[in-house]
Motif scaffolding. Structure first.
Motif, short mmCIF file in Angstrom:
data_model
loop_
_atom_site.label_atom_id
_atom_site.label_comp_id
_atom_site.label_asym_id
_atom_site.label_seq_id
_atom_site.Cartn_x
_atom_site.Cartn_y
_atom_site.Cartn_z
N LEU A 57 -11.61 -1.14 -5.91
CA LEU A 57 -10.22 -0.31 -5.77
C LEU A 57 -10.42 0.88 -5.03
N HIS A 72 -7.67 3.93 -4.13
CA HIS A 72 -6.37 4.38 -4.38
C HIS A 72 -5.49 3.59 -5.08
N GLY A 73 -6.29 2.77 -6.00
CA GLY A 73 -5.39 1.72 -6.68
C GLY A 73 -5.21 0.44 -6.11
N VAL A 74 -5.61 0.04 -4.78
CA VAL A 74 -5.36 -0.94 -4.08
C VAL A 74 -6.81 -1.86 -3.51
N GLU A 75 -6.52 -3.14 -3.90
CA GLU A 75 -7.94 -4.07 -3.81
C GLU A 75 -8.25 -4.06 -2.43
N TYR A 76 -9.44 -3.84 -2.19
CA TYR A 76 -10.03 -4.31 -0.68
C TYR A 76 -11.06 -5.25 -0.97
N SER A 134 -4.31 0.88 6.52
CA SER A 134 -4.87 1.43 5.64
C SER A 134 -5.09 2.80 5.85
#
Length: 358
Positions: free
Chosen positions: A287, A289-293, A312
């Motif tokens: 995670l 910034h709260g985004v999954e990569y 991104s």
């Protein structure tokens, strides 16, 4: 650049202990399992935080000695017990409670000075077939201990082999254990985290909680949140590089991942020397910034790479969550083909621990 750190929420651990206590009967006392440095959380810090717990348990004598030397006054149970006269004297010196799991330990206890007193639990093998006494040995051992006025037997315990996966086997073990202690007026304990959460609990005096104390599910198809537990830790690291990556080019050792398009990679300053599992497969999420990569390529000793795509805003210095919060450790364990215990206990000493209560 900031290095990886493990954020540990002691308030969550306290909350979990109260929640688990509510799942027992009112007469049951919890024993908190703090072996392996409290599953990587810091045994001393966890002991100090759990004011409502009166008994802690460790695997090895040295763990108990260290805690007593650090000022812990509460009872500490040592699962491996004592196997030499020197260990017996250490247990006495530090007022540790030991487990008797084989008759050969009785010879060591007979050398105990008459002016001393030692507390112990006796372990019965109900089906784990690892440590513990058979039913005839249990009777002989309890009789022998009763003839030693300087030995105080606190109770009889046993351990499930499959409480997280085999209810039929677990109930057979429970029946066998209850039969073994039915005619003995003594404390008893077989229930662990999985047994307590599954309801394999009857009229025992003590329940031993380990994994669930730290907010983690012992079941492969559930997470701690499903039981109302609160995760107690988050593993964090930082982006140390953002770089362009061309289509059809590999990344990392052995080139096991090749990009299907032009993209950008974020290089994160954590690796298997920190405890992030080398077995984590490409696609394992992190995670930012709260985004999954997704993880791409092989985990190396100090670094991992993730594919952040072309749109991104991830930049050097951004904080990364490897597990914890919205990224349950149970999920990362499945991605890595391991159990959560391995991740919890595998975070290395070069990862700084940060404690907080909220």
């Amino acid at each position: 650049m900031s290095e990886p750190y493990l954020s540990i929420n002691l308030e969550s651990i306290k909350y979990n202990s109260m929640l688990l206590s509510s799942k027992t009967n009112r007469e049951c006392e919890l024993i908190a399992i703090i072996k392996a440095d409290a599953y990587g959380h810091g045994a001393l810090e966890v002991c100090q935080a759990l004011e409502s717990i009166n008994v802690f348990a460790v695997a090895r004598l040295s763990e108990g000695v260290a805690l007593k030397a650090s000022g812990i006054k509460k009872d500490i149970l040592v699962f491996s017990g004592i196997n030499t006269h020197r260990e017996l004297m250490q247990a006495l010196e530090h007022e540790l409670t030991v487990v008797i799991h084989t008759e050969s330990q009785l010879d060591i206890l007979r050398a105990l000075p008459a002016c001393c007193e030692l507390n112990c639990w006796v372990k019965f093998d109900s089906g784990m077939h690892r440590l513990g006494l058979h039913i005839d040995e249990l009777s002989r051992t309890l009789s022998a201990l009763n003839d030693m006025p300087y030995i105080k037997v606190n109770g009889v315990l046993s351990h499930y082999s499959s409480a997280d996966s085999d209810s039929e086997r677990s109930l057979l073990q429970l029946d066998k254990f209850e039969c073994a202690v039915s005619n003995i007026d003594i404390n008893s304990s077989i229930t662990n985290s999985a047994g307590l959460l599954q309801g394999y609990f009857r009229e025992q005096s003590h329940a031993r909680i380990g994994l669930s104390l730290y907010g983690v599910s012992p079941f492969s198809n559930k997470i701690g949140y499903d039981f109302g537990l609160r995760a107690s830790q988050t593993l964090n690291a930082y982006v140390i590089s953002v770089r362009q990556h061309c289509k059809n080019e590999p990344v990392g050792y052995d080139g096991i991942w090749i990009s299907e398009q032009d993209t950008n990679l974020a290089v994160i300053g954590i690796g298997y020397a920190d405890g992030y599992p080398r077995s984590a497969k490409s696609g394992t999420p992190v995670l930012i910034h709260g985004v999954e990569y997704p993880l791409v390529g092989r985990v190396s000793m100090d670094l991992i790479c993730v594919d952040i795509g072309n749109d991104s805003e991830v930049k050097v210095g951004d904080e990364v969550v490897l597990w914890g919060g919205a990224l349950p450790i149970e999920h990362i364990a499945r991605c890595a083909g391991v159990i959560p215990y391995e991740l919890l206990t595998g975070v290395s000493k070069r990862v700084n621990r940060r404690y907080f209560n909220n």
